[in-house]
Design a protein around this motif. Structure first.
Motif, mmCIF file in Angstrom:
data_model
loop_
_atom_site.group_PDB
_atom_site.id
_atom_site.type_symbol
_atom_site.label_atom_id
_atom_site.label_comp_id
_atom_site.label_asym_id
_atom_site.label_seq_id
_atom_site.Cartn_x
_atom_site.Cartn_y
_atom_site.Cartn_z
ATOM 1 N N UNK A 784 45.942 -0.037 9.609
ATOM 2 C CA UNK A 784 46.262 0.004 11.102
ATOM 3 C C UNK A 784 45.297 -1.533 11.744
ATOM 4 N N UNK A 785 44.033 -1.799 11.195
ATOM 5 C CA UNK A 785 43.364 -2.713 11.780
ATOM 6 C C UNK A 785 43.946 -4.134 11.465
ATOM 7 N N UNK A 786 44.359 -4.169 10.274
ATOM 8 C CA UNK A 786 45.282 -5.433 9.968
ATOM 9 C C UNK A 786 46.434 -5.772 10.645
ATOM 10 N N UNK A 787 47.164 -4.567 10.787
ATOM 11 C CA UNK A 787 48.300 -4.863 11.879
ATOM 12 C C UNK A 787 47.858 -5.255 13.261
ATOM 13 N N UNK A 788 46.876 -4.656 13.724
ATOM 14 C CA UNK A 788 46.464 -5.174 15.199
ATOM 15 C C UNK A 788 45.949 -6.629 15.009
ATOM 16 N N UNK A 789 45.281 -6.809 14.167
ATOM 17 C CA UNK A 789 44.450 -8.165 13.976
ATOM 18 C C UNK A 789 45.420 -9.425 14.089
ATOM 19 N N UNK A 790 46.738 -8.844 13.420
ATOM 20 C CA UNK A 790 47.634 -9.986 13.414
ATOM 21 C C UNK A 790 48.143 -10.554 15.104
ATOM 22 N N UNK A 791 47.960 -9.756 16.004
ATOM 23 C CA UNK A 791 48.249 -9.971 17.260
ATOM 24 C C UNK A 791 47.070 -10.028 18.305
ATOM 25 N N UNK A 792 45.706 -10.176 17.567
ATOM 26 C CA UNK A 792 44.773 -9.887 18.779
ATOM 27 C C UNK A 792 44.689 -11.139 19.481
ATOM 28 N N UNK A 793 44.932 -12.345 19.211
ATOM 29 C CA UNK A 793 44.909 -13.653 19.706
ATOM 30 C C UNK A 793 45.968 -13.902 20.778
#
Length: 803
Positions: A784-793
């Protein structure tokens, strides 16, 4: 340091000694006399090398598993280099390591059972000593070494530690785990240094490259000595002619060579300023070439980091555990109509039923179809057609440099609908020790100046002589003096931020529990101000019984030592009579529900920060803690907001406290909150970390919608279904059909359109996966963290937010 014999100095010398040396005594003692012991319960019961580089003692936390270990004193994470009992941890209470009168060093558990011991039952052993080299040795009265830890390495080799045919480096099982893993570094039967995956299904050598052979890899097996070593400058030399140098070659740098749990062998250098490790050489420049890293049927791909993926027609066997690989979605028999799905630039190493050269692809596929044992074939176009018929799929990897494809044999009914897209990618956890990659030399770089064995022997001998002289002087001056309990307790109090509070102290701090911050299933929370002016939140636990203060201390101290930026910090506890209180840091913005379900609303930037930060906190609890923690009550009320609305999860670990010795039904009654509880609670299934994943999914959907999804929808005066059920029923098909019109319909109207469409879509997609009824279909919090980090910026790219 606790010893069985502690002769006293004259009183005047005692006073002078403690005035001058009490602050550093426990840090500089490097030996343990015969008849003495170290206790797991006393943090000051340690040995430290004279140059302060290494520390030896019990490594662990609170009541959890503990290991008798040696670690680097000044590394940020206390990096362990050796463990005596890596596969048999001892209890955090009552265990000890003793140098017995018969000369044996023995590790005992709380029940006095022997967990580990040396083979030195000689009365000549006079002391155990930790040398500046990191070597723990047992010596006789003449200084002769009778036993040494250097002869029994775990996963790490240190400078001047000889690596021989009788030693082996075995990786850890995974991040935050210390038991023996699947990757080995050793001299094989051909006298060649080797890296091998030795897993539950297969054993496979992957370094040196099997395709090149011994001589093609610049090695030789014309030797029988089988010995290797690396020196203080970072030069490594082996009897099979393998050699390399650290990219920062030179004296004065602390180094280690470690067999990491991701299957790579790396040389590290310590940055003294940050306490972090720098990778200065590694054996595998292509991580996906490590065998066994992704499990059976799985494929390692670069995106650009190495990740594990399932091929078409396959799915993850056990989500979050890639050692189990992938399983087929179909049942295959020789009698059904079969076809092939091509996956380009992918190969699986080994398990060839047949190898044929200079044939066509059609002929190769015919060979596979006619052999019932064949599950796939590899076809390479490297000047001549090469056909490899596979009986099993292990060690898969995708590389743009691979001149061919793998053709998976599947039922025709499956093949028509399967596209050659790798699915289910998940990151491979690399070594958490490595922080910087410095111009890594090739594994076959030669050393301009070879290691001189005579120099190494001289160097080790000289160091040994110097250490004996210094240690002897220290023993004569300080060794026979024991530290009084009052000094030990004072030292521990100064160095520890976690402590026990008196009930009267907390009653005064909260003004007799006057200001209530909130109430939950486990008790009320009050605002307080300590004597040192720290503002705290004091939680009074209700309905919890304990056998005594020592049990409560053991459990709470474990929680108190868990630290992450997205977890509320616990400062201490109180256990007097029937009173059970926990003291936490105070969160100025209080809990998420007070902002999400009220007139004052959070902006989208803050909402996404809460979603990502909460995921990071849960991922830490599930995957990185020494003792994994299941929260069991994730909800907006337990997500507190700190400065700049940084989320911090509260009440973690209370399920363990509340349910000590209890049943699952009791756990459900105490910890569950209607609307956030996973289906397995009602079904009385075993509780796993996936209950937190479900609750998290509900929370982040509420972050998007701004309403309680546990509320029932009333139609014609009757309750029809919950908001959550209807949301999933309506939105899930639209996501599967790649529609986007639903985004504007479901986002909280109070945001006035100021949000990132991509972030909303990603959160909703993740959330719907999290609230799957089948827990095996839910993702892990790491993914889940990996998935959200993909669009963090995303919010930084679009101003104010993408529409």
């Amino acid at each position: 340091m606790k010893t069985s014999a502690s002769p006293r100095f004259p009183s005047f010398f005692t006073v002078a000694f403690f005035l001058l040396f009490s602050s550093s005594f426990s840090e500089t003692r490097n030996f343990l006399p015969r008849g003495s012991s170290l206790s797991v319960e006393d943090d000051s019961d340690i040995l430290t090398s004279l140059d302060q580089t290494f520390t030896c003692g019990f490594y662990g936390m609170g009541d959890n598993a503990c290991w008798f270990s040696i670690w680097f004193t000044n590394s940020k994470e206390r990096t362990v280099v050796w463990m005596a009992n890596r596969d048999r941890p001892v209890n955090g209470q009552g265990s000890r390591i003793s140098l017995r009168p018969d000369g044996a060093m023995v590790l005992t558990d709380v029940d006095d059972s022997t967990i580990w011991e040396t083979n030195t039952t000689s009365t000549d052993v006079s002391r155990a000593e930790l040398l500046d080299t990191g070597n723990l040795v047992l010596k006789d009265t003449r200084g002769k070494i009778l036993w040494q830890s250097f002869d029994f390495p775990t996963d790490t080799l240190l400078p001047n530690q000889f690596f021989t045919k009788s030693t082996k480096l075995i990786s850890r099982l995974g991040r935050g785990m210390y038991s023996s893993g699947y990757f080995n570094f050793f001299f094989d039967n051909n006298n060649v240094l080797t890296l091998m995956y030795d897993g539950p299904d297969i054993s496979s050598i992957y370094w040196p490259d099997p395709d090149f052979g011994v001589f093609g890899s610049h090695r030789t097996n014309y030797n029988s000595s089988r010995v290797a070593v690396f020196d203080e400058m970072g030069n490594f030399l082996s009897s099979d002619e393998f050699q390399f140098s650290a990219s920062d070659m030179g004296f004065g740098i602390i180094r280690r060579l470690t067999m990491d749990y991701d299957g790579n062998l790396r040389l590290y250098s310590l940055n003294n300023e940050t306490g972090l490790w720098v990778t200065t050489w590694e054996a595998m420049l292509e991580q996906c070439k490590v065998h066994g890293i992704c499990g059976r049927n799985a494929i390692c791909v670069y995106t650009p980091k190495p990740k594990c993926s399932c091929p078409p027609g396959y799915e993850v066997t056990e989500p979050g555990n890639w050692h189990k690989g992938c399983k087929p979605k179909f049942n295959q028999t020789c009698s059904q109509e079969l076809t092939f799905v091509q996956v380009g630039q992918v190969d699986f190493y080994g398990f060839d039923l047949n190898y044929t050269q200079s044939i066509s692809r059609d002929t190769c596929s015919k060979f596979c179809l006619e052999d019932c044992r064949c599950v796939a074939f590899s076809y390479r176009l490297s000047g001549d057609g090469r056909c490899y018929i596979k009986s099993a799929l292990f060690n898969g990897y995708k590389s743009p440099n691979f001149p061919g494809s793998i053709y998976l044999k599947v039922p025709a009914s499956v093949g028509r609908y399967e596209s050659a897209i790798l699915s289910g990618t998940n990151p491979i956890c690399g070594s958490n020790d490595s922080t910087i990659m410095m111009g890594l030399p090739s594994m076959y770089d030669t050393i301009s100046k070879k290691v001189k064995w005579v120099y190494l022997y001289w160097f080790v001998s000289a160091i040994g002589v110097i250490e004996i002289l210094i240690a002897s002087a220290g023993w004569l001056l300080f060794g026979r003096h024991g530290v009084p309990d009052s000094v030990e307790e004072g030292y521990c109090a100064i160095t520890s931020q976690f402590r026990k509070f008196r009930y009267a102290e907390l009653k005064k701090a909260t003004m007799n529990f006057k200001e209530v911050l909130g109430r939950g299933g486990s008790g009320a929370v009050y605002k307080g101000v300590l004597a040192d002016e720290r503002v705290v939140a004091v939680k009074r636990l209700e309905g919890i019984s304990y056998q005594g203060e020592d049990v409560f201390w053991a459990e709470v101290s474990t929680i108190g030592q868990i630290y992450h930026m997205n977890l509320v910090r616990m400062w201490g506890f109180c256990a007097e009579a029937s009173h059970r209180l926990l003291v936490y840091e105070y969160m100025e913005h209080q809990s998420l529900d007070k902002h999400l379900f009220s007139r004052s609303s959070l902006g989208w930037k803050e909402r996404f920060k809460v979603a990502l930060g909460t995921a990071k906190g849960l991922a830490y609890l599930h995957h990185e803690c020494l003792e994994w923690v299941i929260h069991c009550d994730v909800k907006p009320e337990n997500i507190l907001l700190h400065t700049e609305f940084e989320p911090k999860i509260s009440d973690f670990g209370l399920a363990k406290l509340s349910n000590r010795g209890g049943s699952n039904s009791e756990l459900s009654r105490i910890r569950g909150t209607k609307g956030y509880m996973a289906p397995e609670w009602a079904l009385n299934l075993p509780i796993t970390a996936k209950v937190d994943v479900y609750s998290y999914g509900v929370v982040i959907l509420e972050i998007v919608k701004g309403i309680r999804l546990s509320n029932l929808i009333i139609e014609d005066g009757e309750a029809q279904e919950s908001e959550l059920t209807r949301f999933v029923r309506v939105v899930k098909p639209k996501i599967n059909c790649k529609e986007e019109s639903w985004i504007e319909e479901i986002v909280d109207q109070r945001l006035n359109g100021e949000y990132s469409r991509r972030q909303v879509m990603k959160i909703v997609e993740v959330a719907i996966c999290c609230v799957e009824e089948d827990r095996d279909q839910r993702p892990t919090m790491d993914s889940v963290v990996e998935a959200l980090l993909e669009c963090e910026d995303e919010s930084k790219i679009h101003s104010p937010y993408a529409q």
